[in-house]
Scaffold this active site. Sequence first.
Site, PDB file in Angstrom:
ATOM      1  N   ASP A 151       0.823  -1.207   0.000  1.00  0.00           N
ATOM      2  CA  ASP A 151       0.000   0.000   0.000  1.00  0.00           C
ATOM      3  C   ASP A 151       0.860   1.260   0.000  1.00  0.00           C
ATOM      4  O   ASP A 151       2.027   1.244   0.389  1.00  0.00           O
ATOM      5  CB  ASP A 151      -0.878   0.044   1.254  1.00  0.00           C
ATOM      6  CG  ASP A 151      -2.009  -0.965   1.221  1.00  0.00           C
ATOM      7  OD1 ASP A 151      -2.099  -1.741   0.253  1.00  0.00           O
ATOM      8  OD2 ASP A 151      -2.802  -0.982   2.179  1.00  0.00           O
ATOM      9  N   ASP A 152       0.227   2.362  -0.410  1.00  0.00           N
ATOM     10  CA  ASP A 152       0.699   3.744  -0.187  1.00  0.00           C
ATOM     11  C   ASP A 152       1.670   4.281  -1.224  1.00  0.00           C
ATOM     12  O   ASP A 152       2.020   5.453  -1.182  1.00  0.00           O
ATOM     13  CB  ASP A 152       1.328   3.922   1.204  1.00  0.00           C
ATOM     14  CG  ASP A 152       0.329   3.715   2.325  1.00  0.00           C
ATOM     15  OD1 ASP A 152      -0.844   3.425   2.024  1.00  0.00           O
ATOM     16  OD2 ASP A 152       0.723   3.841   3.498  1.00  0.00           O
ATOM     17  N   HIS A 212      -5.732   2.650  -4.161  1.00  0.00           N
ATOM     18  CA  HIS A 212      -5.692   2.880  -2.716  1.00  0.00           C
ATOM     19  C   HIS A 212      -6.047   4.341  -2.408  1.00  0.00           C
ATOM     20  O   HIS A 212      -5.488   4.933  -1.497  1.00  0.00           O
ATOM     21  CB  HIS A 212      -4.298   2.536  -2.176  1.00  0.00           C
ATOM     22  CG  HIS A 212      -4.198   2.458  -0.689  1.00  0.00           C
ATOM     23  ND1 HIS A 212      -5.095   1.760   0.089  1.00  0.00           N
ATOM     24  CD2 HIS A 212      -3.289   2.985   0.189  1.00  0.00           C
ATOM     25  CE1 HIS A 212      -4.746   1.857   1.365  1.00  0.00           C
ATOM     26  NE2 HIS A 212      -3.657   2.609   1.449  1.00  0.00           N
ATOM     27  N   HIS A 240      -4.915   9.419  -0.060  1.00  0.00           N
ATOM     28  CA  HIS A 240      -4.784   8.731   1.225  1.00  0.00           C
ATOM     29  C   HIS A 240      -5.453   9.491   2.377  1.00  0.00           C
ATOM     30  O   HIS A 240      -4.927   9.568   3.490  1.00  0.00           O
ATOM     31  CB  HIS A 240      -3.312   8.471   1.562  1.00  0.00           C
ATOM     32  CG  HIS A 240      -3.110   7.250   2.420  1.00  0.00           C
ATOM     33  ND1 HIS A 240      -3.102   7.288   3.786  1.00  0.00           N
ATOM     34  CD2 HIS A 240      -2.928   5.951   2.084  1.00  0.00           C
ATOM     35  CE1 HIS A 240      -2.907   6.076   4.271  1.00  0.00           C
ATOM     36  NE2 HIS A 240      -2.796   5.236   3.243  1.00  0.00           N
ATOM     37  N   HIS A 261       3.915  -2.067   3.174  1.00  0.00           N
ATOM     38  CA  HIS A 261       3.901  -0.691   2.675  1.00  0.00           C
ATOM     39  C   HIS A 261       5.226  -0.330   2.001  1.00  0.00           C
ATOM     40  O   HIS A 261       6.296  -0.615   2.547  1.00  0.00           O
ATOM     41  CB  HIS A 261       3.621   0.278   3.822  1.00  0.00           C
ATOM     42  CG  HIS A 261       2.309   0.023   4.501  1.00  0.00           C
ATOM     43  ND1 HIS A 261       2.154  -0.986   5.434  1.00  0.00           N
ATOM     44  CD2 HIS A 261       1.097   0.624   4.361  1.00  0.00           C
ATOM     45  CE1 HIS A 261       0.891  -1.004   5.842  1.00  0.00           C
ATOM     46  NE2 HIS A 261       0.233  -0.038   5.209  1.00  0.00           N
TER      47      HIS A 261
END
Length: 227
Positions: free
Chosen positions: A46-47, A97, A101, A191
């Site tokens: 993620d991210d 995603h 964020h 991540h």
Amino acid sequence: MNSVIIALVILIGLSYAVIPTCYYRFFDKKIIKTMDKKDSIMLTFDDGPDERYTNTLLDLLKKNDVKASFFLVADKAKKNPNIVNRMIEEGHKIALHSYSHQNALFTGYWSVKRDFENSMKIMKENNWKVNYYRPPWGDINIFTLLFAKKNGLMPMLWSVMAEDWSRFSTVETIEKKLLKRVKEGSIICLHDSNGAEKAPERTIQALRTVLPILKEKYKFITLEDMT
């Protein structure tokens, strides 16, 4: 009067995001959290993408012949298209995603709508096909899944984390958590950006040890194998 207002605000907050998130995480059987795939696991990140870390991670995955799935922050993807294209060229899969964020607790209807619209615009402009969506922090509000469905995105969570984003996590603790928690059918969430200072470096270092061990026991599959 103040206590009534406070109680009302709390109730609205609970109804808007907290209760939907709890149901989404723990009770909604339509949400993908694990896989029914024999001897298989899925590695997700993620991210990102992040120019400081993601290419190094891709180098490591290539060295170990492991394919992963990347849940991209669309604004970062727009700024790093070469990294996203490299992911795709090397056989990894991409998903969404969010655009920037933001936590669902602090976003209203129009913010959620714009988040998905801006994200999908970036994906379409770059010919990046995405079919899955993971909300930031795994949190949703009453509008999140509505817009995910409207954009043809299937929600996905995870079954294994190693708290790799935490400033309290070391390379060793990440390694131990992964080796202890991963089992057949696991969807692992790590991540390649954000978190504590240099957290993705520790994640990558831990994977140098963990990937060869997991490869001996499991087959790594991607989002493509879910359909």
